[in-house]
Design a protein around this motif. Sequence first.
Motif, PDB file in Angstrom:
ATOM      1  N   GLY A  54       0.754  -1.218   0.000  1.00 16.21           N
ATOM      2  CA  GLY A  54       0.155  -0.093  -0.160  1.00 16.21           C
ATOM      3  C   GLY A  54       0.837   1.151  -0.145  1.00 16.21           C
ATOM      4  O   GLY A  54       1.881   1.460   0.546  1.00 16.21           O
ATOM      5  N   GLU A  55       0.198   2.403  -0.502  1.00 13.49           N
ATOM      6  CA  GLU A  55       0.860   3.630  -0.448  1.00 13.49           C
ATOM      7  C   GLU A  55       0.664   4.230   0.919  1.00 13.49           C
ATOM      8  O   GLU A  55       1.463   5.041   1.462  1.00 13.49           O
ATOM      9  N   ILE A  56      -0.665   3.821   1.672  1.00 12.94           N
ATOM     10  CA  ILE A  56      -0.667   4.277   3.115  1.00 12.94           C
ATOM     11  C   ILE A  56      -0.541   2.839   3.774  1.00 12.94           C
ATOM     12  O   ILE A  56      -1.380   1.765   3.464  1.00 12.94           O
ATOM     13  N   VAL A  57      -0.082   2.878   4.991  1.00 13.30           N
ATOM     14  CA  VAL A  57      -0.014   1.792   5.742  1.00 13.30           C
ATOM     15  C   VAL A  57      -0.960   2.232   7.181  1.00 13.30           C
ATOM     16  O   VAL A  57      -0.603   3.175   7.729  1.00 13.30           O
ATOM     17  N   LEU A  58      -1.755   1.343   7.531  1.00  9.82           N
ATOM     18  CA  LEU A  58      -2.355   1.484   8.718  1.00  9.82           C
ATOM     19  C   LEU A  58      -2.080   0.114   9.891  1.00  9.82           C
ATOM     20  O   LEU A  58      -2.444  -0.741   9.310  1.00  9.82           O
ATOM     21  N   ILE A  59      -1.625   0.566  10.882  1.00 12.35           N
ATOM     22  CA  ILE A  59      -1.313  -0.500  11.875  1.00 12.35           C
ATOM     23  C   ILE A  59      -2.132  -0.620  12.952  1.00 12.35           C
ATOM     24  O   ILE A  59      -2.491   0.392  13.524  1.00 12.35           O
ATOM     25  N   THR A  60      -2.885  -1.642  13.242  1.00 11.57           N
ATOM     26  CA  THR A  60      -3.873  -1.791  14.319  1.00 11.57           C
ATOM     27  C   THR A  60      -3.760  -3.101  14.921  1.00 11.57           C
ATOM     28  O   THR A  60      -2.807  -3.846  14.692  1.00 11.57           O
ATOM     29  N   GLY A  61      -4.533  -3.279  15.934  1.00 13.03           N
ATOM     30  CA  GLY A  61      -4.296  -4.654  16.672  1.00 13.03           C
ATOM     31  C   GLY A  61      -5.382  -5.599  16.438  1.00 13.03           C
ATOM     32  O   GLY A  61      -6.289  -5.500  15.534  1.00 13.03           O
ATOM     33  N   ASP A  62      -5.214  -6.886  16.832  1.00 12.23           N
ATOM     34  CA  ASP A  62      -5.803  -7.970  16.436  1.00 12.23           C
ATOM     35  C   ASP A  62      -7.260  -7.837  17.210  1.00 12.23           C
ATOM     36  O   ASP A  62      -7.904  -8.740  16.810  1.00 12.23           O
ATOM     37  N   ASP A  63      -7.191  -7.129  18.203  1.00 13.38           N
ATOM     38  CA  ASP A  63      -8.609  -7.055  18.984  1.00 13.38           C
ATOM     39  C   ASP A  63      -9.397  -5.650  18.786  1.00 13.38           C
ATOM     40  O   ASP A  63     -10.100  -5.314  19.325  1.00 13.38           O
ATOM     41  N   CYS A  64      -8.751  -4.996  17.533  1.00 10.07           N
ATOM     42  CA  CYS A  64      -9.337  -3.748  17.392  1.00 10.07           C
ATOM     43  C   CYS A  64     -10.622  -3.859  16.219  1.00 10.07           C
ATOM     44  O   CYS A  64     -10.362  -3.923  15.092  1.00 10.07           O
ATOM     45  N   ILE A  65     -11.881  -3.971  16.713  1.00  8.44           N
ATOM     46  CA  ILE A  65     -12.861  -4.367  15.800  1.00  8.44           C
ATOM     47  C   ILE A  65     -12.915  -2.952  15.013  1.00  8.44           C
ATOM     48  O   ILE A  65     -13.378  -2.112  15.272  1.00  8.44           O
ATOM     49  N   PRO A  66     -12.899  -2.965  13.603  1.00  8.99           N
ATOM     50  CA  PRO A  66     -13.060  -1.804  12.964  1.00  8.99           C
ATOM     51  C   PRO A  66     -14.089  -1.267  12.558  1.00  8.99           C
ATOM     52  O   PRO A  66     -15.192  -2.234  11.947  1.00  8.99           O
ATOM     53  N   ASP A  67     -14.503  -0.103  12.839  1.00 12.36           N
ATOM     54  CA  ASP A  67     -15.622   0.508  12.248  1.00 12.36           C
ATOM     55  C   ASP A  67     -15.630   0.709  10.818  1.00 12.36           C
ATOM     56  O   ASP A  67     -14.711   0.417   9.901  1.00 12.36           O
ATOM     57  N   PRO A  68     -16.904   0.611  10.031  1.00  8.48           N
ATOM     58  CA  PRO A  68     -16.925   0.204   8.477  1.00  8.48           C
ATOM     59  C   PRO A  68     -16.256   1.405   7.783  1.00  8.48           C
ATOM     60  O   PRO A  68     -15.892   1.170   6.710  1.00  8.48           O
ATOM     61  N   LYS A  69     -16.183   2.555   8.530  1.00  4.33           N
ATOM     62  CA  LYS A  69     -15.705   3.797   8.019  1.00  4.33           C
ATOM     63  C   LYS A  69     -14.077   3.898   8.055  1.00  4.33           C
ATOM     64  O   LYS A  69     -13.441   4.794   7.885  1.00  4.33           O
ATOM     65  N   LEU A  70     -13.416   2.859   8.726  1.00  2.88           N
ATOM     66  CA  LEU A  70     -11.888   3.367   9.433  1.00  2.88           C
ATOM     67  C   LEU A  70     -11.153   3.491   8.296  1.00  2.88           C
ATOM     68  O   LEU A  70     -10.493   4.495   8.380  1.00  2.88           O
ATOM     69  N   ILE A  71     -11.019   2.582   7.117  1.00  2.00           N
ATOM     70  CA  ILE A  71      -9.917   2.870   6.135  1.00  2.00           C
ATOM     71  C   ILE A  71     -10.304   4.225   5.243  1.00  2.00           C
ATOM     72  O   ILE A  71      -9.529   5.189   4.822  1.00  2.00           O
ATOM     73  N   GLU A  72     -11.746   4.479   5.152  1.00  2.00           N
ATOM     74  CA  GLU A  72     -12.100   5.488   4.315  1.00  2.00           C
ATOM     75  C   GLU A  72     -11.861   6.638   5.122  1.00  2.00           C
ATOM     76  O   GLU A  72     -11.106   7.659   4.328  1.00  2.00           O
ATOM     77  N   GLU A  73     -11.897   6.715   6.311  1.00  2.00           N
ATOM     78  CA  GLU A  73     -11.665   8.103   7.111  1.00  2.00           C
ATOM     79  C   GLU A  73     -10.443   8.173   7.143  1.00  2.00           C
ATOM     80  O   GLU A  73      -9.596   9.441   7.305  1.00  2.00           O
ATOM     81  N   HIS A  74      -9.372   7.383   7.507  1.00  2.00           N
ATOM     82  CA  HIS A  74      -7.894   7.271   7.557  1.00  2.00           C
ATOM     83  C   HIS A  74      -7.568   7.863   6.185  1.00  2.00           C
ATOM     84  O   HIS A  74      -6.595   8.754   6.353  1.00  2.00           O
ATOM     85  N   VAL A  75      -7.864   7.430   5.209  1.00  2.00           N
ATOM     86  CA  VAL A  75      -7.379   7.807   3.774  1.00  2.00           C
ATOM     87  C   VAL A  75      -7.760   9.436   3.709  1.00  2.00           C
ATOM     88  O   VAL A  75      -6.998  10.246   3.189  1.00  2.00           O
ATOM     89  N   ARG A  76      -9.054   9.728   4.109  1.00  2.00           N
ATOM     90  CA  ARG A  76      -9.608  11.093   3.990  1.00  2.00           C
ATOM     91  C   ARG A  76      -8.494  12.020   4.812  1.00  2.00           C
ATOM     92  O   ARG A  76      -8.197  13.022   4.329  1.00  2.00           O
ATOM     93  N   TYR A  77      -8.208  11.583   6.045  1.00  2.00           N
ATOM     94  CA  TYR A  77      -7.344  12.520   6.676  1.00  2.00           C
ATOM     95  C   TYR A  77      -5.942  12.467   6.291  1.00  2.00           C
ATOM     96  O   TYR A  77      -5.330  13.605   6.123  1.00  2.00           O
ATOM     97  N   HIS A  78      -5.427  11.578   5.452  1.00  2.00           N
ATOM     98  CA  HIS A  78      -4.262  11.607   4.692  1.00  2.00           C
ATOM     99  C   HIS A  78      -4.398  12.710   3.515  1.00  2.00           C
ATOM    100  O   HIS A  78      -3.657  13.565   3.518  1.00  2.00           O
ATOM    101  N   ASP A  79      -5.530  12.598   2.857  1.00  2.00           N
ATOM    102  CA  ASP A  79      -5.639  13.465   1.794  1.00  2.00           C
ATOM    103  C   ASP A  79      -5.869  14.978   2.250  1.00  2.00           C
ATOM    104  O   ASP A  79      -5.355  15.805   1.428  1.00  2.00           O
ATOM    105  N   LEU A  80      -6.512  15.093   3.602  1.00  2.00           N
ATOM    106  CA  LEU A  80      -6.637  16.523   3.816  1.00  2.00           C
ATOM    107  C   LEU A  80      -5.344  17.057   4.384  1.00  2.00           C
ATOM    108  O   LEU A  80      -5.031  18.329   4.404  1.00  2.00           O
TER     109      LEU A  80
END
Length: 197
Positions: free
Chosen positions: A161-187
């Motif tokens: 990936g161009e963007i790397v997101l590191i998270t935990g094995d017990d972190c249940i992601p919100d459906p918009k986790l990746i979308e919002e992460h990328v949005r913050y990178h773009d902003l």
Amino acid sequence: MHGYLPEVKDNQAAFIAAGCGQQKKPEVPIDMVDLFPMILGMMELPVPETSMGKSFLNITPARNISDHAQIKYLQERRFVSVIIPTYNRKEILERTLRTYSDQTYPKDKFEVIVIDDGSTDGTEHVVKSLVGGSNYKLRYFRQDNKGPAAARNLGINEAAGEIVLITGDDCIPDPKLIEEHVRYHDLNAGENVGFWD
């Protein structure tokens, strides 16, 4: 706000802005007319020229429509690698991995990389059984038990990936986790930009 009476001299109210990423505290009381442009600024909306107030927050001006279209385009094409180190937690890991199927970000634009740090509880079997049935790209790597930092480093080395997101094995992601992460990178575009939550 509560109890504000404009006819009472020096009557003040409290205004708390949560989640706007601001750490600034007003040095002097602000006027009521300043709340309107401040709220619009936090929402990344333009302030009308007719506004008599001025925001005391140092907020980047709202992007125009073409900028928002560009951000949407970038979101659709940027590839993201989600790295999950794990050690002997196959049950919660399985639940976490299944929920990545619900991401709103395009499924062909992200991968999830599991780094097994020498688990002995059948983690490998669980992850490999999910690989074929997931609607996103799921990859599995195993290393001798070296700790989570080494597992993260291995994941970064394997990430496409161009963007790397590191998270935990017990972190249940919100459906918009990746979308919002990328949005913050773009902003907040720039080289070597990182976010910590």
